[in-house]
Design an enzyme around this catalytic site. Structure first.
Site, PDB file in Angstrom:
ATOM      1  N   HIS A 148       0.854  -0.645  -0.040  1.00  0.00           N
ATOM      2  CA  HIS A 148      -0.053  -0.079  -0.106  1.00  0.00           C
ATOM      3  C   HIS A 148       0.838   1.226   0.508  1.00  0.00           C
ATOM      4  O   HIS A 148       0.641   1.906   0.260  1.00  0.00           O
ATOM      5  CB  HIS A 148      -1.205  -0.009   1.147  1.00  0.00           C
ATOM      6  CG  HIS A 148      -1.662  -1.532   1.806  1.00  0.00           C
ATOM      7  ND1 HIS A 148      -0.985  -2.422   2.416  1.00  0.00           N
ATOM      8  CD2 HIS A 148      -2.816  -1.782   1.054  1.00  0.00           C
ATOM      9  CE1 HIS A 148      -2.367  -3.141   2.446  1.00  0.00           C
ATOM     10  NE2 HIS A 148      -2.442  -2.834   1.653  1.00  0.00           N
TER      11      HIS A 148
HETATM   12 FE1  FES Z   1       0.145  -2.022   3.758  1.00  0.00          FE
HETATM   13 FE2  FES Z   1       2.984  -2.438   3.839  1.00  0.00          FE
HETATM   14  S1  FES Z   1       2.050  -0.586   3.759  1.00  0.00           S
HETATM   15  S2  FES Z   1       1.053  -3.643   4.782  1.00  0.00           S
END
Ligand code: FES
Length: 183
Positions: A148
């Protein structure tokens, strides 16, 4: 005939029932096999926590490079910072960070160039990139989580993206100038 239609209808129902049951069975099996590794990664069992420590030879890590080891069945990152990275990490106003910590708090006296962290993103547990040759290191030159988009700096501190805290620094000691022991 109407009877034939009823027969077909029943046949159809029976076939659908069978297909539904088969689909539920497959989903159950698939779901369990996907969930179990996730659970084991996110909540280490007592056995894993009690496991003996991990030794890492750090002599081959060049300044600016990191390596990946395994500690308690999870990735462990060991990074050797360059003089420039140490200066830059020290120049950051720690108070302005999401999880305020200085490089001094995250490294050992006499070994400010060696950063030891868990290779587990503090958002949802993915393994960030940047601990292997040629891997993306993200905007802050440390680690980048592809799940993410969390960016960690060269001190493993969260700088951008959804992760709430810095990469965890586990318990470890230097058993010599070239070997660390985690655990
Ligand atoms: Fe979501 Fe690493 S940014 S698991």
């Amino acid at each position: 005939t109407p009877e034939a239609a009823v027969e077909h209808g029943e046949d159809g129902v029976r076939r659908r029932d069978f297909i539904n049951i088969a689909a539920i069975g497959a989903a159950g099996v698939g779901g369990a096999s996907v969930l179990l590794p996730l659970i084991s990664q996110m909540a280490p069992s007592e056995d894993v926590l009690a496991e003996s420590s991990t030794e890492v030879d750090i002599s081959a890590i060049e300044p600016g490079q990191a390596i990946k080891a395994i500690f308690r069945k999870q990735p462990l990152f060991v990074r050797r910072l360059t003089e420039k990275e140490i200066a830059e990490a020290g120049a950051v106003n720690a108070g302005s960070l999401r999880d305020p910590q200085t490089l001094e708090e995250r490294t050992k006296e006499g070994h400010r160039d060696i950063l030891v962290t868990m290779g587990v993103c503090t958002h949802l547990g993915c393994v960030p990139l940047g601990a292997a040759e040629g891997e993306v290191k993200g905007e802050f030159g440390g680690y980048f989580c592809p799940c993410h988009g969390s960016h960690y700096d060269t001190a493993g501190r969260i700088r951008k993206g959804p992760a709430p805290t810095n990469l965890e620094v586990p318990e470890y000691v230097f058993t010599s100038d070239t070997v660390i022991q985690a655990g």
